[in-house]
Design an enzyme around this catalytic site. Structure first.
Site, mmCIF file in Angstrom:
data_model
loop_
_atom_site.group_PDB
_atom_site.id
_atom_site.type_symbol
_atom_site.label_atom_id
_atom_site.label_comp_id
_atom_site.label_asym_id
_atom_site.label_seq_id
_atom_site.Cartn_x
_atom_site.Cartn_y
_atom_site.Cartn_z
ATOM 1 C CE LYS A 1 -16.562 -0.878 10.615
ATOM 2 N NZ LYS A 1 -16.184 0.152 11.535
ATOM 3 C CB THR B 1 -12.839 -0.245 14.233
ATOM 4 O OG1 THR B 1 -13.727 0.608 13.500
ATOM 5 C CG2 THR B 1 -11.793 0.591 14.925
ATOM 6 C CE LYS C 1 -18.726 6.935 11.302
ATOM 7 N NZ LYS C 1 -17.913 7.181 10.139
ATOM 8 C CD GLU D 1 -16.190 2.815 0.965
ATOM 9 O OE1 GLU D 1 -16.345 2.194 -0.093
ATOM 10 O OE2 GLU D 1 -15.875 2.272 2.036
ATOM 11 C CG PHE E 1 -29.441 7.707 3.422
ATOM 12 C CD1 PHE E 1 -28.730 8.620 2.661
ATOM 13 C CD2 PHE E 1 -28.775 6.600 3.901
ATOM 14 C CE1 PHE E 1 -27.383 8.419 2.385
ATOM 15 C CE2 PHE E 1 -27.427 6.390 3.635
ATOM 16 C CZ PHE E 1 -26.731 7.309 2.871
ATOM 17 C CG LEU E 2 -36.729 8.243 3.056
ATOM 18 C CD1 LEU E 2 -37.982 9.118 3.001
ATOM 19 C CD2 LEU E 2 -36.913 7.150 4.126
ATOM 20 C CE LYS F 1 -3.841 -0.576 2.478
ATOM 21 N NZ LYS F 1 -4.546 -0.747 3.767
ATOM 22 C CB CYS G 1 -19.428 2.259 7.291
ATOM 23 S SG CYS G 1 -17.810 2.700 6.650
HETATM 24 C C1 UGA Z 1 -21.532 5.609 5.420
HETATM 25 C C2 UGA Z 1 -22.084 6.970 5.888
HETATM 26 O O1 UGA Z 1 -23.054 7.439 4.945
HETATM 27 C C3 UGA Z 1 -20.944 7.989 6.025
HETATM 28 O O2 UGA Z 1 -21.443 9.206 6.521
HETATM 29 C C4 UGA Z 1 -19.910 7.418 7.006
HETATM 30 O O3 UGA Z 1 -18.801 8.289 7.160
HETATM 31 C C5 UGA Z 1 -19.401 6.095 6.468
HETATM 32 O O4 UGA Z 1 -20.516 5.174 6.327
HETATM 33 C C6 UGA Z 1 -18.415 5.550 7.462
HETATM 34 O O5 UGA Z 1 -18.815 5.214 8.574
HETATM 35 O O6 UGA Z 1 -17.226 5.544 7.161
HETATM 36 P P1 UGA Z 1 -20.766 4.656 3.053
HETATM 37 O O7 UGA Z 1 -20.545 3.356 3.743
HETATM 38 O O8 UGA Z 1 -19.728 5.189 2.119
HETATM 39 O O9 UGA Z 1 -20.990 5.819 4.125
HETATM 40 O O10 UGA Z 1 -22.108 4.484 2.221
HETATM 41 P P2 UGA Z 1 -23.558 5.128 2.183
HETATM 42 O O11 UGA Z 1 -23.622 6.137 1.122
HETATM 43 O O12 UGA Z 1 -24.008 5.503 3.542
HETATM 44 O O13 UGA Z 1 -24.399 3.854 1.705
HETATM 45 C C7 UGA Z 1 -24.462 2.697 2.520
HETATM 46 C C8 UGA Z 1 -25.347 1.648 1.893
HETATM 47 O O14 UGA Z 1 -26.708 2.047 1.979
HETATM 48 C C9 UGA Z 1 -25.080 1.338 0.428
HETATM 49 O O15 UGA Z 1 -25.106 -0.072 0.250
HETATM 50 C C10 UGA Z 1 -26.240 1.989 -0.290
HETATM 51 O O16 UGA Z 1 -26.569 1.348 -1.483
HETATM 52 C C11 UGA Z 1 -27.349 1.830 0.733
HETATM 53 N N1 UGA Z 1 -28.437 2.818 0.596
HETATM 54 C C12 UGA Z 1 -28.196 4.148 0.707
HETATM 55 C C13 UGA Z 1 -29.734 2.373 0.366
HETATM 56 O O17 UGA Z 1 -29.999 1.152 0.272
HETATM 57 N N2 UGA Z 1 -30.739 3.286 0.243
HETATM 58 C C14 UGA Z 1 -30.513 4.627 0.344
HETATM 59 O O18 UGA Z 1 -31.478 5.395 0.222
HETATM 60 C C15 UGA Z 1 -29.210 5.058 0.574
#
Ligand code: UGA
Length: 441
Positions: free
Chosen positions: A270, A85, A211, A150, A256-257, A35, A267
């Site tokens: 877990k 983690t 968080k 991400e 997020f709906l 890395k 994230c």
């Molecule tokens: C998530 C949080 O959104 C970040 O704020 C946080 O910093 C990060 O975890 C972390 O703890 O490091 P991330 O894992 O990148 O970010 O992804 P999200 O955009 O939150 O999506 C998570 C999952 O939810 C994905 O599989 C996505 O497809 C799903 N999702 C999201 C849905 O099924 N429906 C939605 O309306 C939105």
């Protein structure tokens, strides 16, 4: 300022490059030589839009370097701990091995007055324990959780929507040492502070909880709409219209709906499990008992998607060609950790389907996890001769750039399951496709 970033994974690599782009001098440290070599060449070891560019620029300034030798971090004024983690292998709690190891390795190199800023997502109470160890070197521990998504990690790091810093507190307010550490973090994040980004100074426990609470809330929001999808499925209602309608209420909001196959990634899954485990340790398991339901609803949606494919193919997928569009846990990412998309593909494979899977970025990671699946780089090639197609990651290549007509010219049967409710159902039906959504009639 002189900064170090311990742990150069997703969080750390982006943080290191971003801190250079706002004017600091950074040394990134990781135990993984591969890395470090790739980052030193300006190559990101994972797909993240914008990262290669800021990495290359940062290296060219001469103010960013990567090393496996933590002694090189000794001169830093602020050390960011950004190691992973993950979920414990034999339980649902967080595995703190890497955090402990990072702090242990850093301790002999800490100078009096330095600040150690934890960014990793940890169970509440971790910082209090670490603070004592850091204090033995005359340094101060703060907790500075990261909220980056991400796919948008560069923007979220350079221009976050809020900054949270948990510092040593006494009798309800920051100690003098805590105030000083908070000021150093203000200096680190000077462009955001100058433009008025909320900068919340609090105690260690609150910062850690902010968080996990944020991720628990987001997971709950997704499972809430997926629970509504389950009700829609037995009533003939349409969950996407329902989400639009309730989302107009600003107290609820549409984001997020998105109902579908649910959340995955490194994230949310877990973090809600670790939160439940920690709450139980604290004797407050019942306070977050709903998170078990959030998890269960989420996992049921993967079953539902598989059931839809089975039903669409007349009760069995055995020896049927099923094309799976997507492997990453979400678009703009090559991350397949706990990916619902990949999980659906693996389940279909287990039912005897001939699964062909494609993804613009995630095939190498997916193949490493599940070499038994048939991976095809080219989307159209993957669609050829399909008896059913299922969209499980809403990449633009599938959502916007694939017309029902073009797809129809490639497949064997016009059967599409929209695992992300991202397609225009009417347009696909008009073109002769049997369209199945999640929580949609
Ligand atoms: C998530 C949080 O959104 C970040 O704020 C946080 O910093 C990060 O975890 C972390 O703890 O490091 P991330 O894992 O990148 O970010 O992804 P999200 O955009 O939150 O999506 C998570 C999952 O939810 C994905 O599989 C996505 O497809 C799903 N999702 C999201 C849905 O099924 N429906 C939605 O309306 C939105």
């Amino acid at each position: 300022m002189r900064l170090s970033v311990i742990g150069c994974g997703y969080l750390g690599a982006v943080h290191a490059a971003a801190m250079v782009s706002i004017g600091h001098e950074v040394v990134g440290v990781d135990v993984d030589e591969g890395k470090i070599e790739s980052l030193s060449r300006g190559e990101a070891p994972f797909f993240e839009p914008g990262l290669p560019e800021i990495l290359t620029e940062a290296i060219a300034t001469g103010r960013l370097r990567f090393t496996t030798d933590i002694a090189e971090a000794a001169h830093a004024e602020v050390h960011f701990v950004a190691v992973g983690t993950p979920q414990q292998k034999d339980g649902s709690a967080a595995d703190l091995t890497y955090v402990d190891a990072a702090v242990d390795a850093l301790l002999p190199h800490l100078t009096a007055g330095a600040v150690v800023a934890g960014k990793s997502t940890v169970p509440v109470g971790t910082a209090a324990t670490l603070a004592e160890r850091v204090a033995t070197a005359g340094a101060t521990l703060v907790w500075n959780p990261e909220f980056l998504r991400e796919g948008f990690a560069v923007k979220d790091t350079i221009d976050p929507d809020r900054l949270v810093v948990g510092v040593p507190f006494h009798d309800g307010s920051a100690t003098a040492e805590g105030e000083r550490a908070a000021d150093m973090l203000r200096e680190v994040y000077h462009p955001s502070v100058a433009q008025g980004t909320p900068f919340i100074v609090t105690d260690h426990a609150t910062a850690e909880l902010v968080k996990v609470a944020a991720n628990a809330f987001l997971a709950t929001k997704i499972s809430f709409i997926n629970a509504m999808a389950e009700i829609a499925e037995v009533t003939g209602a349409d969950v996407t219209t329902l989400a639009d309608a309730i989302g107009h209420d600003v107290r609820i909001g549409r984001r997020f709906l998105g109902a579908g196959i649910g959340f995955g990634g490194g994230c949310l899954p877990k973090d809600i499990r670790a939160f439940s485990a920690r709450a139980e340790e604290l004797g407050r398991g019942e306070s977050v008992a709903f998170l078990r339901e959030v998890d269960a609803i989420n996992m049921r949606r993967r079953d539902r998607a598989v059931d839809l494919v089975v039903a669409a193919l007349g009760g069995s997928v055995f020896k049927k060609n099923v094309t799976v569009l997507g492997a990453a846990f979400k678009p703009f990412s090559d991350d397949t950790r706990d990916s619902p998309a990949l999980d659906v593909a693996v389940r279909l494979f287990g039912l005897g389907a001939w699964v062909t899977i494609t993804d613009p970025e995630a095939i190498p990671n997916a193949r490493a996890l599940h070499p038994q699946l048939n991976y095809v780089d080219d989307r159209d090639e993957a669609l050829r001769s399909a008896d059913a197609v299922i969209v499980v990651t809403e990449w633009d290549q599938y959502r916007r750039e694939l017309s029902p007509e073009h797809a129809g010219s490639l497949v064997n049967r016009r059967v599409i399951i929209d695992g992300r409710n991202c397609l225009d159902a009417a347009a696909w039906r008009a073109d002769g496709w049997a369209y199945y959504g999640m929580g949609r009639p």
